[in-house]
Design an enzyme around this catalytic site. Structure first.
Site, PDB file in Angstrom:
ATOM      1  CB  CYS A 134      -1.416  -2.612 -12.019  1.00  0.00           C
ATOM      2  SG  CYS A 134      -1.839  -2.804 -10.353  1.00  0.00           S
ATOM      3  CG  HIS A 185      -2.168   1.521 -12.973  1.00  0.00           C
ATOM      4  ND1 HIS A 185      -3.391   1.038 -12.469  1.00  0.00           N
ATOM      5  CD2 HIS A 185      -1.486   1.092 -11.880  1.00  0.00           C
ATOM      6  CE1 HIS A 185      -3.306   0.259 -11.604  1.00  0.00           C
ATOM      7  NE2 HIS A 185      -2.082   0.472 -11.098  1.00  0.00           N
ATOM      8  CG  ASN A 236      -4.155  -0.142  -7.645  1.00  0.00           C
ATOM      9  OD1 ASN A 236      -4.588  -0.608  -8.938  1.00  0.00           O
ATOM     10  ND2 ASN A 236      -2.947  -0.121  -7.459  1.00  0.00           N
TER      11      ASN A 236
HETATM   12  N1  ACO Z   1      -2.540   5.517   7.016  1.00  0.00           N
HETATM   13  C1  ACO Z   1      -1.452   6.319   7.725  1.00  0.00           C
HETATM   14  N2  ACO Z   1      -0.418   6.153   7.674  1.00  0.00           N
HETATM   15  C2  ACO Z   1       0.386   5.352   6.804  1.00  0.00           C
HETATM   16  C3  ACO Z   1      -0.498   4.416   6.031  1.00  0.00           C
HETATM   17  C4  ACO Z   1      -1.702   4.801   6.138  1.00  0.00           C
HETATM   18  N3  ACO Z   1      -2.851   4.041   5.497  1.00  0.00           N
HETATM   19  N4  ACO Z   1       0.250   3.992   5.252  1.00  0.00           N
HETATM   20  C5  ACO Z   1       1.496   4.180   5.772  1.00  0.00           C
HETATM   21  N5  ACO Z   1       1.526   4.882   6.565  1.00  0.00           N
HETATM   22  C6  ACO Z   1       2.720   5.457   7.322  1.00  0.00           C
HETATM   23  C7  ACO Z   1       3.987   4.735   7.124  1.00  0.00           C
HETATM   24  O1  ACO Z   1       4.026   3.631   8.046  1.00  0.00           O
HETATM   25  C8  ACO Z   1       5.221   5.647   7.264  1.00  0.00           C
HETATM   26  O2  ACO Z   1       5.098   5.633   8.546  1.00  0.00           O
HETATM   27  P1  ACO Z   1       6.601   5.988   9.522  1.00  0.00           P
HETATM   28  O3  ACO Z   1       7.304   7.073   9.006  1.00  0.00           O
HETATM   29  O4  ACO Z   1       6.256   6.156  10.833  1.00  0.00           O
HETATM   30  O5  ACO Z   1       7.298   4.794   9.150  1.00  0.00           O
HETATM   31  C9  ACO Z   1       4.547   6.807   6.579  1.00  0.00           C
HETATM   32  O6  ACO Z   1       3.206   6.831   6.500  1.00  0.00           O
HETATM   33  C10 ACO Z   1       5.262   7.136   5.349  1.00  0.00           C
HETATM   34  O7  ACO Z   1       5.150   6.039   4.515  1.00  0.00           O
HETATM   35  P2  ACO Z   1       5.610   5.922   3.213  1.00  0.00           P
HETATM   36  O8  ACO Z   1       5.495   4.542   2.562  1.00  0.00           O
HETATM   37  O9  ACO Z   1       6.788   6.506   3.102  1.00  0.00           O
HETATM   38  O10 ACO Z   1       4.617   6.747   2.454  1.00  0.00           O
HETATM   39  P3  ACO Z   1       4.228   7.163   0.972  1.00  0.00           P
HETATM   40  O11 ACO Z   1       4.143   8.691   0.954  1.00  0.00           O
HETATM   41  O12 ACO Z   1       5.278   6.716   0.116  1.00  0.00           O
HETATM   42  O13 ACO Z   1       2.704   6.408   0.576  1.00  0.00           O
HETATM   43  C11 ACO Z   1       1.741   4.743  -0.497  1.00  0.00           C
HETATM   44  C12 ACO Z   1       2.491   5.145   0.824  1.00  0.00           C
HETATM   45  C13 ACO Z   1       0.719   5.523  -0.568  1.00  0.00           C
HETATM   46  C14 ACO Z   1       2.024   3.351  -0.501  1.00  0.00           C
HETATM   47  C15 ACO Z   1       2.781   5.158  -1.668  1.00  0.00           C
HETATM   48  O14 ACO Z   1       4.157   4.824  -1.410  1.00  0.00           O
HETATM   49  C16 ACO Z   1       2.540   4.762  -3.184  1.00  0.00           C
HETATM   50  O15 ACO Z   1       1.159   4.703  -3.489  1.00  0.00           O
HETATM   51  N6  ACO Z   1       3.275   3.880  -3.564  1.00  0.00           N
HETATM   52  C17 ACO Z   1       2.907   3.081  -4.966  1.00  0.00           C
HETATM   53  C18 ACO Z   1       1.778   2.147  -4.612  1.00  0.00           C
HETATM   54  C19 ACO Z   1       1.460   1.474  -5.943  1.00  0.00           C
HETATM   55  O16 ACO Z   1       1.308   2.205  -6.998  1.00  0.00           O
HETATM   56  N7  ACO Z   1       1.064   0.206  -5.897  1.00  0.00           N
HETATM   57  C20 ACO Z   1       0.475  -0.472  -6.975  1.00  0.00           C
HETATM   58  C21 ACO Z   1       1.103  -0.922  -7.863  1.00  0.00           C
HETATM   59  S1  ACO Z   1       0.112  -1.568  -8.943  1.00  0.00           S
HETATM   60  C22 ACO Z   1      -0.300  -3.311  -8.901  1.00  0.00           C
HETATM   61  O17 ACO Z   1       0.633  -4.086  -9.628  1.00  0.00           O
HETATM   62  C23 ACO Z   1      -1.236  -3.930  -7.797  1.00  0.00           C
END
Ligand code: ACO
Length: 322
Positions: free
Chosen positions: A112, A249, A279
């Site tokens: 990214c 980003h 994204n």
């Molecule tokens: N729908 C419902 N529940 C979900 C979903 C979903 N789509 N995805 C995860 N959950 C659940 C998890 O299973 C977890 O449940 P549990 O507590 O029973 O285990 C709970 O939600 C919390 O999960 P977290 O991972 O702690 O949630 P978080 O608030 O961190 O959000 C997210 C997850 C959106 C992925 C966030 O961590 C994020 O945006 N991280 C950065 C990702 C990113 O930017 N990636 C791209 C980088 S750029 C590149 O190079 C492509």
């Protein structure tokens, strides 16, 4: 000394839109969860256009916004992790589609952060006076490498392309640019490649997908964005308060809000289109810059910041007078 100037921008996203409700039919998620945890409502996903097709449409628009044509280009750099082929690169396909001369054209992989890396390379190449007019493109089709049974990733990713035409200038428009990497965290965000050969047997073909430890990437992102913008401010001697806009980003609205809060930057200075783009990886920054330009949110001679982070881990940013 020769410096680099943005001559024009362009972007392109597929017309086919996937909503949160569409995804809630295939994985255990909901519109409320996706909206509150990411800010994403809709995301474009291609049906039959490949990465070079998206790149071509964005590049055409970028060239149309300048007074130069494809024949004037001296170099093409495409940032992508989802090329049409492993080889040739998207940059060579784009060279043919645009009808550009027999110039160098190559792809880079910095996930990214790829577009910022392309900008950094192109800036140095224009400063060297070896090249005058450079087309840089960020183009990705993350839907090709998304596991649509993994709710942790499939709600985030999308497809698109953004382009920029750069040219020489007497004035220093790129006030500061820096790129970084940290290779000891490879498994936070990765995708398998081909397996090593074993005894000359043909291995079974399993389709690889992106895997991510979301909360660790989140923690990295909310550190990397303020770190980069502070470094750029220091190098350029331009206070973050003096930036007209910050184009970050578009990975997660909460990441952008955290970064703004820790830098004490008001949210109206943080450009945001993630609600409708998702994204789009290397395309995210150039699509957002082009949208800021098209909507008059960013005008000529205004100074803006841009910042990205991604797999690698990689990150970087720039402070630029548009
Ligand atoms: N729908 C419902 N529940 C979900 C979903 C979903 N789509 N995805 C995860 N959950 C659940 C998890 O299973 C977890 O449940 P549990 O507590 O029973 O285990 C709970 O939600 C919390 O999960 P977290 O991972 O702690 O949630 P978080 O608030 O961190 O959000 C997210 C997850 C959106 C992925 C966030 O961590 C994020 O945006 N991280 C950065 C990702 C990113 O930017 N990636 C791209 C980088 S750029 C590149 O190079 C492509």
């Amino acid at each position: 000394m020769t410096h680099t100037k943005i001559l024009g921008t362009g972007s392109y996203m597929p017309n086919h839109i996937i909503t949160n409700q569409d995804l809630a039919k295939i994985v255990d998620t909901s519109d409320a969860w996706i909206t509150s945890r990411t800010g994403i409502k809709n995301r474009p996903m291609t049906i039959d256009e490949n990465t070079s097709d998206l790149a071509y449409q964005a590049a055409l628009k970028a060239l149309e916004s300048t007074d130069i044509s494809a024949e004037d280009l001296d170099l093409i750099i495409v940032a992508t992790i989802t090329g049409d082929y492993v080889l040739p690169g998207v940059a060579q396909l784009l060279q043919r589609k645009l009808g550009a001369r027999m110039i160098p054209a190559f792809d880079i992989n910095a996930a990214c952060s790829g577009f910022i890396y392309a900008l950094d390379i192109a800036d140095k190449m224009i400063q060297s006076e070896a090249y005058r007019h450079i087309l840089i493109v960020g183009a990705d089709i993350l839907s090709k490498i998304t596991d649509f049974s993994d709710r942790n990733t499939c709600v985030l990713f999308a497809d698109g392309a953004g382009a920029m035409v750069l040219g020489p200038s007497k004035e220093k428009h790129i006030k500061a640019i820096q790129t970084f990497s940290k290779g000891d965290q490879e498994l936070l965000l990765y995708m398998d490649s081909y397996p090593l050969k074993k005894n000359f047997e043909t291995p079974p073909q399993a389709r690889p997908f992106v895997k991510m430890q979301g909360s660790d990437v989140f923690k990295f992102a909310v550190w990397a964005m303020p770190y980069t913008l502070n470094k750029l401010s220091e190098t350029s001697q331009i206070a973050l308060d003096d930036l007209e806009l910050i184009v970050a980003h578009q990975a997660n609205e909460r990441i952008i809000r955290y970064a703004a809060k820790s830098l004490k930057i008001p949210m109206d200075k943080m450009f945001m289109n993630i609600g409708k783009t998702g994204n789009t990886s290397a395309a995210s920054v150039p699509i957002a810059i082009d949208e800021a330009v098209q909507s008059n949110r960013l005008k000529r001679n205004q100074v803006f910041g841009t910042v990205a982070f991604g797999g690698g881990l990689t990150w970087g940013g720039a402070i630029i007078k548009y």
